[in-house]
Design an enzyme around this catalytic site. Structure first.
Site, mmCIF file in Angstrom:
data_model
loop_
_atom_site.group_PDB
_atom_site.id
_atom_site.type_symbol
_atom_site.label_atom_id
_atom_site.label_comp_id
_atom_site.label_asym_id
_atom_site.label_seq_id
_atom_site.Cartn_x
_atom_site.Cartn_y
_atom_site.Cartn_z
ATOM 1 N N HIS A 1 -19.414 -7.731 -0.147
ATOM 2 C CA HIS A 1 -19.591 -9.179 -0.173
ATOM 3 C C HIS A 1 -20.786 -9.559 -1.048
ATOM 4 O O HIS A 1 -21.544 -8.711 -1.503
ATOM 5 C CB HIS A 1 -19.733 -9.769 1.248
ATOM 6 C CG HIS A 1 -21.036 -9.496 1.932
ATOM 7 N ND1 HIS A 1 -21.410 -10.115 3.094
ATOM 8 C CD2 HIS A 1 -22.061 -8.662 1.609
ATOM 9 C CE1 HIS A 1 -22.613 -9.687 3.458
ATOM 10 N NE2 HIS A 1 -23.014 -8.805 2.582
ATOM 11 N N CYS B 1 -28.975 -9.542 -1.336
ATOM 12 C CA CYS B 1 -27.599 -9.850 -0.892
ATOM 13 C C CYS B 1 -26.919 -10.847 -1.824
ATOM 14 O O CYS B 1 -25.720 -11.096 -1.694
ATOM 15 C CB CYS B 1 -27.615 -10.381 0.528
ATOM 16 S SG CYS B 1 -28.130 -9.131 1.704
ATOM 17 N N HIS C 1 -22.203 -5.991 -2.941
ATOM 18 C CA HIS C 1 -22.694 -4.772 -2.293
ATOM 19 C C HIS C 1 -21.868 -4.580 -1.031
ATOM 20 O O HIS C 1 -21.191 -5.508 -0.583
ATOM 21 C CB HIS C 1 -24.192 -4.890 -1.964
ATOM 22 C CG HIS C 1 -24.483 -5.975 -0.984
ATOM 23 N ND1 HIS C 1 -24.614 -7.295 -1.355
ATOM 24 C CD2 HIS C 1 -24.611 -5.956 0.367
ATOM 25 C CE1 HIS C 1 -24.830 -8.030 -0.280
ATOM 26 N NE2 HIS C 1 -24.828 -7.257 0.783
ATOM 27 N N HIS D 1 -21.024 -2.988 3.062
ATOM 28 C CA HIS D 1 -21.527 -2.666 4.397
ATOM 29 C C HIS D 1 -20.463 -1.882 5.154
ATOM 30 O O HIS D 1 -19.266 -2.092 4.951
ATOM 31 C CB HIS D 1 -21.830 -3.934 5.201
ATOM 32 C CG HIS D 1 -22.986 -4.715 4.685
ATOM 33 N ND1 HIS D 1 -24.292 -4.349 4.895
ATOM 34 C CD2 HIS D 1 -23.027 -5.853 3.951
ATOM 35 C CE1 HIS D 1 -25.094 -5.233 4.332
ATOM 36 N NE2 HIS D 1 -24.354 -6.164 3.740
ATOM 37 N N ASP E 1 -10.580 -4.518 5.815
ATOM 38 C CA ASP E 1 -11.090 -3.172 5.505
ATOM 39 C C ASP E 1 -10.860 -2.831 4.038
ATOM 40 O O ASP E 1 -9.767 -3.040 3.498
ATOM 41 C CB ASP E 1 -10.393 -2.141 6.404
ATOM 42 C CG ASP E 1 -11.012 -0.759 6.268
ATOM 43 O OD1 ASP E 1 -12.246 -0.673 6.072
ATOM 44 O OD2 ASP E 1 -10.267 0.234 6.366
ATOM 45 N N HIS E 2 -11.917 -2.314 3.393
ATOM 46 C CA HIS E 2 -11.883 -1.940 1.980
ATOM 47 C C HIS E 2 -11.558 -3.121 1.071
ATOM 48 O O HIS E 2 -10.888 -2.963 0.036
ATOM 49 C CB HIS E 2 -10.911 -0.775 1.737
ATOM 50 C CG HIS E 2 -11.467 0.541 2.185
ATOM 51 N ND1 HIS E 2 -11.571 0.883 3.515
ATOM 52 C CD2 HIS E 2 -11.975 1.581 1.491
ATOM 53 C CE1 HIS E 2 -12.116 2.080 3.622
ATOM 54 N NE2 HIS E 2 -12.374 2.534 2.401
ATOM 55 N N GLU F 1 -23.841 -5.447 11.136
ATOM 56 C CA GLU F 1 -23.768 -5.373 9.679
ATOM 57 C C GLU F 1 -24.590 -4.191 9.155
ATOM 58 O O GLU F 1 -24.220 -3.546 8.182
ATOM 59 C CB GLU F 1 -24.261 -6.675 9.043
ATOM 60 C CG GLU F 1 -23.961 -6.756 7.553
ATOM 61 C CD GLU F 1 -24.252 -8.125 6.993
ATOM 62 O OE1 GLU F 1 -23.300 -8.820 6.619
ATOM 63 O OE2 GLU F 1 -25.430 -8.516 6.936
#
Ligand code: NI
Length: 135
Positions: free
Chosen positions: A13, A32, A38, A40, A78-79, A123
């Site tokens: 994100h 961020c 980047h 998480h 996811d991913h 996170e």
């Protein structure tokens, strides 16, 4: 009685508010705000609270909750790059707060209204948020 299921997903994100200047975004979101995103490793804990069903002995069958999370949340996020791939965040800054709120609203529709729902989203090892539908 509260029953919980723990899951995890990985996503990228960028925290950014298009209504603010580049400088303001950098000040607010720091690293961020990196334009190239980047990632998480999110840990998601979904808790359902209510009375124990006298027939099953369950508050909610955790297998059903686990399938619900997999189908509705993990398959969606996811991913993924949350900003670019997920319509929920095209116009919503994907902070942990907003991600938890989106997950809550997705799951809330699928869970018996007699049961309360609480979403905990980690996170990082140190930062997590909890959302239960208030605010
Ligand atoms: Ni981040």
């Amino acid at each position: 009685m509260k029953v919980c299921r723990k899951e995890s997903f990985n996503a990228a994100h960028r925290l950014h508010n298009p209504n603010l200047s580049e400088k303001e975004n950098k000040q607010l979101f720091g690293v961020c705000n990196n334009p190239n995103y980047h990632g998480h490793n999110y840990t998601l804990i979904c808790c359902v609270e209510g009375e124990i069903n006298p027939i099953t002995g369950y508050v909610m069958d955790l297998k059903i909750l686990s399938e619900l999370i997999e189908n509705e949340v993990l398959n969606r996020f996811d991913h993924k790059n949350l900003n670019l791939d997920c319509a929920e965040f095209f116009n919503l800054n994907p902070t942990a707060e907003n991600i938890a709120k989106v997950i809550y609203s997705i799951l809330r529709k699928q869970i018996n209204t007699k049961l309360t729902l609480e979403i905990t989203l980690w996170e990082t090892d140190r930062n997590y948020v909890i959302y239960n539908g208030k605010y």
